[in-house]
Design a protein around this motif. Structure first.
Motif, PDB file in Angstrom:
ATOM      1  N   GLY A  12       0.812  -1.856  -0.024  1.00 47.05           N
ATOM      2  CA  GLY A  12       0.068   0.258   0.192  1.00 47.05           C
ATOM      3  C   GLY A  12       0.810   1.085  -0.039  1.00 47.05           C
ATOM      4  N   ARG A  13       0.472   2.294  -0.985  1.00 50.23           N
ATOM      5  CA  ARG A  13       1.376   3.610  -0.765  1.00 50.23           C
ATOM      6  C   ARG A  13       1.553   3.923   0.673  1.00 50.23           C
ATOM      7  N   THR A  14       0.864   3.873   1.519  1.00 48.46           N
ATOM      8  CA  THR A  14       0.884   4.206   3.044  1.00 48.46           C
ATOM      9  C   THR A  14       1.805   3.273   3.947  1.00 48.46           C
ATOM     10  N   GLN A  15       1.802   2.285   3.561  1.00 48.80           N
ATOM     11  CA  GLN A  15       3.227   1.323   3.470  1.00 48.80           C
ATOM     12  C   GLN A  15       4.845   1.278   4.044  1.00 48.80           C
ATOM     13  N   ILE A  16       4.894   2.559   3.159  1.00 48.44           N
ATOM     14  CA  ILE A  16       6.118   2.373   3.133  1.00 48.44           C
ATOM     15  C   ILE A  16       6.974   3.083   4.201  1.00 48.44           C
ATOM     16  N   GLN A  17       7.686   2.248   4.970  1.00 46.37           N
ATOM     17  CA  GLN A  17       8.708   2.451   6.659  1.00 46.37           C
ATOM     18  C   GLN A  17       9.527   2.378   6.699  1.00 46.37           C
ATOM     19  N   ALA A  18      10.092   3.464   7.286  1.00 41.36           N
ATOM     20  CA  ALA A  18      11.360   3.053   7.406  1.00 41.36           C
ATOM     21  C   ALA A  18      12.360   2.006   8.369  1.00 41.36           C
ATOM     22  N   VAL A  19      11.704   1.497   9.497  1.00 40.69           N
ATOM     23  CA  VAL A  19      11.395   0.708  10.245  1.00 40.69           C
ATOM     24  C   VAL A  19      11.967  -1.123   9.628  1.00 40.69           C
ATOM     25  N   LYS A  20      10.336  -0.336   8.379  1.00 43.98           N
ATOM     26  CA  LYS A  20      10.516  -2.007   7.691  1.00 43.98           C
ATOM     27  C   LYS A  20      12.150  -2.156   6.718  1.00 43.98           C
TER      28      LYS A  20
END
Length: 307
Positions: A225-233
């Motif tokens: 998903g668009r908002t699922q880009i996360q630095a932690v991942k």
């Protein structure tokens, strides 16, 4: 002047267990409502449209009660948060979906390209439902976090007639207790992290498997998903990895902002291949939908990045 606040039960999107309703902004039946702990709702305008890019409607409880002229604290009535255990899907259940892989309408369509996508789907732990839905599991190498069930038509496009375009596997089975358990999503394809020093991130699981069949010197993963880009991942992939991020054309700035602090992460702008200025186009669109010349240019461009 004394402000009187109305203290109420907690309104949360995570409490909503019903079907999406019609969005007052875009008119699509994609509005997820805020609900109380018992599942009841306050109003059918109080929610967030799941069409984040094409619509973006989001009426928060604080804004809703402010419009009504009432103060509002969006806080629970209990003083201590309830600790929830992390839920994982039963491995046996996921394997049954994978055994039914040949029923996937998306797989049937991709195999017409002349590439053996059956092996790619098996590698990525993709399964299928009884009606031909494709099930993308989030597997970290040891446990299945959850899975997304999506119906595709025979032409490879999503079935937009389905009022619920994405069904989460953990919500389809009876052993998930939302009050006591929580889902912690991981990247689709995470279990393949050690197969290459180059990781390519896209938004859609479909795009990840399409590219995995075309470009073999990198591991393709999807955020889901668009908002699922996360630095932690991304940081979990390892500092020694080269991470190439391919946003959809309407998420380039958003993903650039989200990854700016990650040193081993490079955002790739593919909008040059968006000949028809499609909103939200991605690599799969350029490779499969935009004609042979755009596909050829895109192939050369990506291959040069990977060498």
């Amino acid at each position: 002047m004394v402000t009187i606040y109305k203290v109420t039960r907690k309104l949360s999107l995570s409490n909503f267990k019903g079907k999406y309703v019609k969005c007052p902004n875009c008119g699509h039946v994609r509005l997820k409502l805020y609900a109380y702990e018992d599942g009841t709702i306050e109003h059918e305008s109080l929610g967030r449209c799941q069409r984040e890019v094409n619509c973006g409607y989001h009426l928060k409880p604080s804004e809703y009660f402010k419009e009504k002229g009432e103060g509002f604290y969006n806080t629970p009535t209990y003083s201590q948060p309830i600790a929830k255990e992390t839920y994982f899907l039963p491995s046996g259940l996921c394997e049954k979906f994978q055994e039914n892989l040949k029923a996937s309408t998306l797989l049937h369509w991709l195999n017409k390209t002349g590439i053996d996508y059956t092996q790619i789907f098996k590698k990525y732990k993709v399964g299928a439902g009884k009606l031909g839905q494709t099930v993308f599991f989030q597997f970290d190498g040891q446990k299945y976090h959850t899975g997304k069930s999506i119906m595709y038509l025979s032409d490879g496009h999503r079935d937009k007639s389905d009022p619920v375009p994405v069904r989460w596997v953990h919500k389809l089975i009876n052993d998930f207790n939302e009050e006591k358990q929580e889902i912690k999503q991981c990247l689709f394809g995470l279990h393949l992290v050690n197969e290459s020093n180059t990781i390519c991130l896209v938004e859609s699981e479909k795009t990840a498997v399409v590219c995995a069949g075309l470009f073999h010197n990198a591991v393709w993963m999807a955020t889901g998903g668009r908002t699922q880009i996360q630095a932690v991942k991304i940081n979990e992939l390892g500092a020694n990895k080269k991470v190439l991020v391919f946003p959809d054309t309407d998420s380039i700035q958003y993903w650039s902002d989200k990854t700016r602090s990650i040193g081993n992460c490079q955002v790739i702008d593919t909008s040059r291949f968006n000949k028809y200025c499609l909103k939200g186009a991605d690599l799969a669109d350029f490779l499969l939908e935009s004609g042979p010349e755009i596909a050829r240019q895109t192939m050369i461009f990506v291959r040069n990045l990977l060498f």
